[in-house]
Design a protein around this motif. Structure first.
Motif, short mmCIF file in Angstrom:
data_model
loop_
_atom_site.label_atom_id
_atom_site.label_comp_id
_atom_site.label_asym_id
_atom_site.label_seq_id
_atom_site.Cartn_x
_atom_site.Cartn_y
_atom_site.Cartn_z
N ALA A 1 0.84 -1.20 0.00
CA ALA A 1 0.00 0.00 0.00
C ALA A 1 0.88 1.25 0.00
CB ALA A 1 -0.92 0.01 1.21
N LEU A 2 0.58 2.17 -0.89
CA LEU A 2 1.32 3.43 -0.95
C LEU A 2 1.06 4.25 0.31
CD1 LEU A 2 3.14 5.15 -2.80
CD2 LEU A 2 1.06 6.13 -3.76
N PHE A 3 -0.15 4.13 0.83
CA PHE A 3 -0.52 4.81 2.07
C PHE A 3 -1.62 4.03 2.76
CE2 PHE A 3 -2.76 6.81 -1.45
CZ PHE A 3 -4.09 6.68 -1.06
N THR A 4 -1.86 4.38 4.02
CA THR A 4 -2.89 3.74 4.85
C THR A 4 -3.87 4.82 5.30
OG1 THR A 4 -1.28 2.14 5.65
CG2 THR A 4 -3.29 2.38 6.95
N TYR A 5 -5.15 4.46 5.29
CA TYR A 5 -6.17 5.38 5.79
C TYR A 5 -6.69 4.85 7.12
CZ TYR A 5 -10.55 7.97 6.14
OH TYR A 5 -11.57 8.77 6.59
N HIS A 6 -6.78 5.74 8.10
CA HIS A 6 -7.30 5.41 9.42
C HIS A 6 -8.67 6.08 9.56
CE1 HIS A 6 -3.34 3.87 10.50
NE2 HIS A 6 -2.85 4.95 9.93
N PRO A 7 -9.76 5.37 9.25
CA PRO A 7 -11.08 6.01 9.21
C PRO A 7 -11.58 6.49 10.57
CG PRO A 7 -11.28 3.64 8.87
CD PRO A 7 -9.82 3.96 8.87
N ALA A 8 -11.17 5.85 11.64
CA ALA A 8 -11.66 6.26 12.96
C ALA A 8 -11.20 7.67 13.33
CB ALA A 8 -11.21 5.26 14.02
N ILE A 9 -10.02 8.03 12.85
CA ILE A 9 -9.49 9.36 13.18
C ILE A 9 -9.36 10.25 11.93
CG2 ILE A 9 -8.33 8.64 15.28
CD1 ILE A 9 -5.74 8.37 13.72
N GLY A 10 -9.71 9.70 10.77
CA GLY A 10 -9.69 10.49 9.53
C GLY A 10 -8.32 10.90 9.07
N GLU A 11 -7.32 10.04 9.27
CA GLU A 11 -5.94 10.39 8.88
C GLU A 11 -5.40 9.41 7.85
OE1 GLU A 11 -3.28 10.49 12.20
OE2 GLU A 11 -4.30 12.18 13.14
N PHE A 12 -4.49 9.93 7.03
CA PHE A 12 -3.73 9.11 6.10
C PHE A 12 -2.31 9.01 6.61
CE2 PHE A 12 -7.19 10.57 3.45
CZ PHE A 12 -7.45 9.48 2.64
N GLY A 13 -1.67 7.87 6.37
CA GLY A 13 -0.28 7.70 6.75
C GLY A 13 0.49 7.08 5.60
N ALA A 14 1.75 7.44 5.47
CA ALA A 14 2.58 6.92 4.38
C ALA A 14 2.87 5.44 4.59
CB ALA A 14 3.87 7.70 4.30
N GLY A 15 2.78 4.67 3.52
CA GLY A 15 3.10 3.25 3.57
C GLY A 15 2.08 2.44 4.36
N VAL A 16 2.50 1.26 4.75
CA VAL A 16 1.63 0.36 5.51
C VAL A 16 1.82 0.64 7.00
CG1 VAL A 16 1.15 -2.06 6.05
CG2 VAL A 16 1.79 -1.41 3.73
N GLN A 17 0.72 0.94 7.67
CA GLN A 17 0.75 1.22 9.10
C GLN A 17 -0.30 0.37 9.81
OE1 GLN A 17 0.01 5.40 9.57
NE2 GLN A 17 1.97 6.00 8.67
N LYS A 18 -0.06 0.10 11.06
CA LYS A 18 -1.06 -0.60 11.87
C LYS A 18 -2.19 0.37 12.20
CE LYS A 18 1.97 -4.00 13.83
NZ LYS A 18 2.22 -4.89 14.93
N GLY A 19 -3.34 -0.20 12.55
CA GLY A 19 -4.50 0.62 12.88
C GLY A 19 -4.27 1.52 14.08
N LYS A 20 -4.79 2.72 13.99
CA LYS A 20 -4.74 3.68 15.11
C LYS A 20 -6.18 3.93 15.53
CE LYS A 20 -0.83 6.23 13.18
NZ LYS A 20 -0.42 7.52 12.63
N ASP A 21 -6.53 3.56 16.73
CA ASP A 21 -7.89 3.81 17.23
C ASP A 21 -8.95 3.11 16.39
OD1 ASP A 21 -8.48 4.95 19.61
OD2 ASP A 21 -8.90 6.95 18.82
N GLY A 22 -8.63 1.95 15.86
CA GLY A 22 -9.56 1.21 15.01
C GLY A 22 -8.81 0.54 13.87
#
Length: 107
Positions: A26-47
């Motif tokens: 994944a070029l980036f990761t979306y964290h829908p619970a907090i509405g943030e994008f992160g570069a590359g593959v990241q673990k879930g933040k708050d969901g």
């Protein structure tokens, strides 16, 4: 637009998408619970984390580069590209994804 671009883009996108999903490129990761994008593959933040957008972006970039390279080739080199290849590769990609993701459906 050259037909070579469209055919190569479709084929490359399907192949890149399968590789992206099965290897989590994944070029980036979306964290829908907090509405943030992160570069590359990241673990879930708050969901849970969503990688699908990143897989689509990765596949789109790869397919665009392949399509542009195909469009730059002379017509004599791309004349034999069969348009049915787009559907053939897409159907094989679906089968590969279904097999690769079977553990999610057969629990």
């Amino acid at each position: 637009m050259k037909p070579a671009f469209a055919i190569v883009f479709a084929v490359a996108f399907a192949i890149a998408y399968v590789a992206s999903v099965l290897n989590n490129y994944a070029l980036f990761t979306y964290h829908p619970a907090i509405g943030e994008f992160g570069a590359g593959v990241q673990k879930g933040k708050d969901g849970p984390a969503m990688y699908w957008y990143g897989w689509m972006a990765t596949s789109g970039i790869v397919a665009s580069l392949a399509g542009v390279l195909a469009a730059l080739l002379p017509e004599s080199a791309t004349r034999r590209l069969w348009p049915g290849l787009t559907w053939s590769v897409a159907l094989v990609a679906i089968a590969v994804l279904a097999y690769g993701l079977r553990q999610f459906f057969l629990k």
